[in-house]
Design an enzyme around this catalytic site. Structure first.
Site, PDB file in Angstrom:
ATOM      1  N   GLU A  21       0.833  -1.206   0.000  1.00 20.48           N
ATOM      2  CA  GLU A  21       0.000   0.000   0.000  1.00 20.48           C
ATOM      3  C   GLU A  21       0.868   1.258   0.000  1.00 20.48           C
ATOM      4  OE1 GLU A  21      -4.015  -0.476   2.291  1.00 20.48           O
ATOM      5  OE2 GLU A  21      -2.443  -1.466   3.471  1.00 20.48           O
ATOM      6  N   TYR A  53     -12.541  27.436   0.319  1.00 22.91           N
ATOM      7  CA  TYR A  53     -12.512  25.973   0.330  1.00 22.91           C
ATOM      8  C   TYR A  53     -11.619  25.392  -0.748  1.00 22.91           C
ATOM      9  CZ  TYR A  53     -16.559  26.859  -2.726  1.00 22.91           C
ATOM     10  OH  TYR A  53     -17.398  27.333  -3.692  1.00 22.91           O
ATOM     11  N   GLU A  73      -6.274   6.224  10.313  1.00 23.52           N
ATOM     12  CA  GLU A  73      -6.596   7.071  11.469  1.00 23.52           C
ATOM     13  C   GLU A  73      -5.601   8.220  11.594  1.00 23.52           C
ATOM     14  OE1 GLU A  73      -8.224   2.950  12.471  1.00 23.52           O
ATOM     15  OE2 GLU A  73      -6.518   3.773  11.385  1.00 23.52           O
ATOM     16  N   LYS A  98     -11.389   4.201   1.888  1.00 21.46           N
ATOM     17  CA  LYS A  98     -10.632   3.413   0.923  1.00 21.46           C
ATOM     18  C   LYS A  98     -11.676   2.676   0.087  1.00 21.46           C
ATOM     19  CE  LYS A  98      -6.417   2.064   3.393  1.00 21.46           C
ATOM     20  NZ  LYS A  98      -5.652   0.879   3.816  1.00 21.46           N
TER      21      LYS A  98
END
Length: 120
Positions: A21, A53, A73, A98
């Site tokens: 990953e 933004y 996290e 994901k």
């Protein structure tokens, strides 16, 4: 409190527990909700009285693309902390997904959601 919602910020990144990953990467989607006072901007019609933004989106994309954390996290926390550093943001919710987690026989989506306050 007023909110700005930024949804489906899609970017390619290298966060994940498995070594592949962090080498091959994968797609992530990020939804962000910012709590702030929009009353002044609602009257003035001036961008300097609100949060631009476009900068938040760019910052989220940069963090996802350049970070190599083991855990989503940690990435979500880094995103939340960077947004809370923007003047005027009272609270932020980050939902990090994901869409294609590398888990055998699983075709679903993995998502985590955190909420952080500027006073924490």
């Amino acid at each position: 409190m007023d909110c700005i919602h930024l949804e489906k910020i899609r970017c390619y990144g290298y966060t994940g527990y498995l070594p592949e990953e962090q080498i091959l990467g994968q797609w992530f989607e990020v939804d962000v909700t910012l709590w702030l006072d929009l009353s002044v901007a609602g009257k003035s019609d001036a961008i300097e009285d609100t949060i631009d933004y476009r900068n938040i989106i760019s910052n989220v994309q940069h963090l996802v693309k350049t970070s190599k954390f083991a855990l989503v996290e940690k990435l979500a926390t880094a995103i939340a902390e960077s947004i809370l550093a923007v003047k005027g943001t009272e609270q932020v919710k980050v939902k990090l997904s994901k869409p294609a987690a590398p888990i055998p026989d699983f075709s679903g989506r993995i998502s985590i959601e955190i909420t952080r306050n500027a006073r924490e």
